[in-house]
Design an enzyme around this catalytic site. Structure first.
Site, PDB file in Angstrom:
ATOM      1  N   ASP A 158       0.821  -1.217   0.000  1.00 43.64           N
ATOM      2  CA  ASP A 158       0.000   0.000   0.000  1.00 43.64           C
ATOM      3  C   ASP A 158       0.854   1.266   0.000  1.00 43.64           C
ATOM      4  O   ASP A 158       0.466   2.284   0.572  1.00 43.64           O
ATOM      5  CB  ASP A 158      -0.964   0.029   1.206  1.00 43.64           C
ATOM      6  N   GLN A 206       2.233  -6.079  -3.016  1.00 38.82           N
ATOM      7  CA  GLN A 206       2.543  -6.094  -1.576  1.00 38.82           C
ATOM      8  C   GLN A 206       3.844  -5.298  -1.330  1.00 38.82           C
ATOM      9  O   GLN A 206       4.085  -4.333  -2.036  1.00 38.82           O
ATOM     10  CB  GLN A 206       2.640  -7.526  -1.052  1.00 38.82           C
ATOM     11  N   LYS A 223       1.958   2.049  -5.113  1.00 39.04           N
ATOM     12  CA  LYS A 223       2.658   1.547  -6.303  1.00 39.04           C
ATOM     13  C   LYS A 223       1.839   1.712  -7.568  1.00 39.04           C
ATOM     14  O   LYS A 223       2.379   1.999  -8.626  1.00 39.04           O
ATOM     15  CB  LYS A 223       3.013   0.063  -6.125  1.00 39.04           C
ATOM     16  N   GLY A 241      -4.307  -4.612  -4.340  1.00 40.25           N
ATOM     17  CA  GLY A 241      -5.294  -3.641  -4.822  1.00 40.25           C
ATOM     18  C   GLY A 241      -4.549  -2.372  -5.182  1.00 40.25           C
ATOM     19  O   GLY A 241      -4.031  -1.699  -4.310  1.00 40.25           O
ATOM     20  N   HIS A 242      -4.423  -2.089  -6.473  1.00 41.10           N
ATOM     21  CA  HIS A 242      -3.680  -0.911  -6.918  1.00 41.10           C
ATOM     22  C   HIS A 242      -4.660   0.143  -7.414  1.00 41.10           C
ATOM     23  O   HIS A 242      -5.446  -0.113  -8.318  1.00 41.10           O
ATOM     24  CB  HIS A 242      -2.689  -1.293  -8.025  1.00 41.10           C
TER      25      HIS A 242
HETATM   26  P1  IMP Z   1      -2.496 -12.829   2.061  1.00 41.75           P
HETATM   27  O1  IMP Z   1      -1.548 -12.303   1.022  1.00 41.75           O
HETATM   28  O2  IMP Z   1      -3.945 -12.629   1.719  1.00 41.75           O
HETATM   29  O3  IMP Z   1      -2.184 -14.239   2.458  1.00 41.75           O
HETATM   30  O4  IMP Z   1      -2.280 -11.964   3.413  1.00 41.75           O
HETATM   31  C1  IMP Z   1      -1.056 -12.012   4.162  1.00 41.75           C
HETATM   32  C2  IMP Z   1      -0.694 -10.632   4.690  1.00 41.75           C
HETATM   33  O5  IMP Z   1      -0.342  -9.788   3.613  1.00 41.75           O
HETATM   34  C3  IMP Z   1      -1.843  -9.922   5.428  1.00 41.75           C
HETATM   35  O6  IMP Z   1      -1.293  -9.122   6.458  1.00 41.75           O
HETATM   36  C4  IMP Z   1      -2.439  -9.030   4.354  1.00 41.75           C
HETATM   37  O7  IMP Z   1      -3.121  -7.929   4.905  1.00 41.75           O
HETATM   38  C5  IMP Z   1      -1.163  -8.618   3.628  1.00 41.75           C
HETATM   39  N1  IMP Z   1      -1.401  -8.226   2.233  1.00 41.75           N
HETATM   40  C6  IMP Z   1      -1.658  -9.024   1.184  1.00 41.75           C
HETATM   41  N2  IMP Z   1      -1.791  -8.305   0.066  1.00 41.75           N
HETATM   42  C7  IMP Z   1      -1.588  -7.026   0.400  1.00 41.75           C
HETATM   43  C8  IMP Z   1      -1.542  -5.813  -0.350  1.00 41.75           C
HETATM   44  O8  IMP Z   1      -1.699  -5.760  -1.570  1.00 41.75           O
HETATM   45  N3  IMP Z   1      -1.296  -4.669   0.369  1.00 41.75           N
HETATM   46  C9  IMP Z   1      -1.055  -4.702   1.701  1.00 41.75           C
HETATM   47  N4  IMP Z   1      -1.063  -5.821   2.426  1.00 41.75           N
HETATM   48  C10 IMP Z   1      -1.321  -6.976   1.789  1.00 41.75           C
END
Ligand code: IMP
Length: 421
Positions: free
Chosen positions: A12, A222, A15, A39-40
């Site tokens: 977040d 991420q 990007k 989510g971009h």
């Molecule tokens: P997962 O990727 O859904 O397995 O989540 C694992 C961790 O990564 C959690 O803390 C999510 O909130 C975080 N996370 C996954 N995708 C994003 C992203 O695009 N932005 C921020 N945090 C993310």
């Protein structure tokens, strides 16, 4: 020159917007890890676009977009995303290429993800619930299905039947919802048919493009601290979100990498659970009251805190960040005092790098350097020279503390609210 863009924090960092700005200097954009957990958000001409799996380059008509074998793809979500773009007049045929080797997120991956999180009580990861971890788990266990398999009715039918039998037995034990193999097979074959014209070997395609001198931008999803190896394990995602992960996830030969850019938010945020040494509930309250820091994928309010020089220096090192694009500087506009952590204190020792053990990171006390805030609106500023002097001093301090130069500054969501330093 090919550019890798990575998140320098917990995701977040903005990007999506930076990719959109950098795309102007590139012919293609490549997404090579993660899935629709990302989510971009991109704002163009007053219109807001939220992309999940689609590379942000899709919003530039001449840009080619590739989704690589390092991603995990929920085909039903991807079909919806493509249809949504078509409805907004954005063309994808001949511009979008999806790896035949990317693994597929199945409905039972979501059952496992959400079921395990619900059962974890005090040990929740705080995942997005999109089935990302279980999909990567099947890939590593060599029992996953890949995008190419969606084009083969026989293979899909047999594999889904076997795996559903296994998962439903587990689901019944735990009281989780069960799934229907017949329904999944029907839905996924239909999605495969829709996606078929886009499916190709993207590893060959990207190296061909690079050999022809096409400039490619690799869009990380991420952030570094969510990397499964370098991040705050186990509170991480299940892929390599660092620069090297963009090579393995795309098949780009590492010697074709030109520059590595880190996306850096002017403060820190994180969604989900896990340690956050510089967390500040007061800063979070202030940002939320301004309508900022709600997740693009799940809508969750993000946790917020000060910039963490210890973690960012670590990100600079493991990614090889050449320069930063700093975003959300305007988020700090109203503050009288702004802090940056320059070290941690743990058991009487000063640390300048994060400890590996999560229990230790929870106990680290940040050592702050404080700066006077500029308390002025920066959203209409369009050059470094026109920024308030205290904002300039803050940015120079960030460079000094983290060891990387800031090359791009963003003071709002619009494309035009971006300038060089
Ligand atoms: P997962 O990727 O859904 O397995 O989540 C694992 C961790 O990564 C959690 O803390 C999510 O909130 C975080 N996370 C996954 N995708 C994003 C992203 O695009 N932005 C921020 N945090 C993310």
């Amino acid at each position: 020159m090919n550019t890798l863009l990575v998140g320098a924090q917990w995701g977040d960092e903005g990007k999506g917007k930076i990719v959109d700005v950098l795309t102007e200097q590139h012919h293609a954009v490549f997404r090579s890890q993660g899935g629709n957990n990302a989510g971009h958000t991109v704002h163009i001409g007053g219109k807001k676009y939220v992309l999940h799996l689609m590379p942000s380059g899709i919003l530039r008509p001449r840009c080619q977009c590739l989704i690589g074998h390092g991603t995990v793809i929920d085909p039903l979500a991807l079909v919806e995303e493509i249809k949504g773009l078509h409805a907004q007049g954005i063309k994808t045929r001949g511009r979008l290429f999806i790896s035949d080797r990317a693994h597929v997120v199945m409905p039972y991956h979501r059952v496992l993800d959400q079921g395990r999180e619900a059962a974890a009580k005090g040990k929740k990861i705080g995942t997005t619930g999109r089935g990302i971890g279980p999909a990567y788990n099947d890939k590593a266990s060599r029992i996953g299905l890949r995008v190419g398999d969606l084009l083969s009715a026989d293979k899909l039918t047999g594999s889904v039947r076997d795996r559903v039998k296994e998962i439903n037995a587990l689901a019944r034990q735990h009281g989780w919802p069960t799934v229907s193999a017949a329904q999944i097979t029907k839905d996924y074959l239909a999605a495969g048919k829709f996606l078929a014209p886009y499916v190709t070997d993207t590893a060959l395609k990207v190296n061909e493009l690079a050999a022809r001198g096409r400039k490619i931008l690799f869009e990380g999803a991420q952030g570094t601290l969510l990397d499964i190896d370098c991040g705050t394990y186990p509170y991480v995602t299940s892929s390599n979100t660092t620069s090297a992960g963009l090579c393995t996830g795309s098949g780009l030969a590492p010697n074709r990498v030109g520059k590595i850019v880190g996306a850096l938010k002017a403060y820190t945020s994180r969604v989900g659970e896990g340690p956050f040494p510089t967390e500040s509930p007061d800063l979070a309250d202030l940002l939320h009251a301004l309508g900022r820091e709600f997740g693009a994928t799940t809508g969750r309010a993000r946790r917020c805190g000060w910039l963490d020089g210890v973690l960012i220096k670590y990100a600079v090192t493991v990614n090889g960040i050449d320069e930063f694009a700093i975003t959300n500087l305007d988020g700090l506009d109203t503050l009288p005092v702004i802090n940056i952590a320059v070290a941690y204190q743990l058991d009487g020792k000063t640390l300048t790098a994060p400890p590996a053990a999560i229990e230790d990171l929870y106990r680290c006390q940040p050592v702050y350097q404080s700066f006077k805030g500029w308390q002025a609106d920066t959203t209409a500023v369009r050059s470094f020279a026109k920024l308030p002097r205290r904002a300039q001093a803050y940015l120079r301090a960030v460079e000094k503390i983290t060891g990387a130069k800031i090359n791009l500054i963003s003071v709002g969501p619009g494309r035009e609210q971006t300038f060089g330093s």
